[in-house]
Design an enzyme around this catalytic site. Sequence first.
Site, short mmCIF file in Angstrom:
data_model
loop_
_atom_site.label_atom_id
_atom_site.label_comp_id
_atom_site.label_asym_id
_atom_site.label_seq_id
_atom_site.Cartn_x
_atom_site.Cartn_y
_atom_site.Cartn_z
N ASP A 95 114.51 49.49 117.99
CA ASP A 95 113.14 49.80 117.72
C ASP A 95 112.83 49.76 116.43
O ASP A 95 112.13 50.77 115.82
CB ASP A 95 112.74 50.98 118.45
N LEU A 96 113.20 48.69 115.64
CA LEU A 96 113.00 48.66 114.19
C LEU A 96 111.63 48.32 114.06
O LEU A 96 111.41 47.14 114.40
CB LEU A 96 114.04 47.71 113.75
#
Length: 123
Positions: A95-96
């Site tokens: 979930d960068l």
Amino acid sequence: VLIDRRYHNRELEMMKALDHECVIRLQHHFEKAGRKRDETYLHLVMDFLPETIRSASLAYQKQRSRLPVDHVRVYLYQTLKALDYIHSKNICHRDLKPDNLLVDPAQLRLKLIDFGCAKVLVA
């Protein structure tokens, strides 16, 4: 975070195991009962940094300016250091995004946050 007793909380376990200057540190955690009888909430207490990389960038845009290139370089380097560290622990963040990168512009510090979607990879 509402605790579902049917599932193991991966984020808490990962946060306990991580210790790196560019990854948010878990200082403390506690559970608290919710309003309903069977609700329990997990609270994670972590380092404080005043804003996200997104909000820092937007602040410059409002001034009709850009984030200085030197700042971008420092933040990118710290992001890569954080990713290298978690990958060395076989953790994939998954979930960068700018909202998951906290920064302290005064000290040019960055920390990777939000391991809720992260997963430990096994060979």
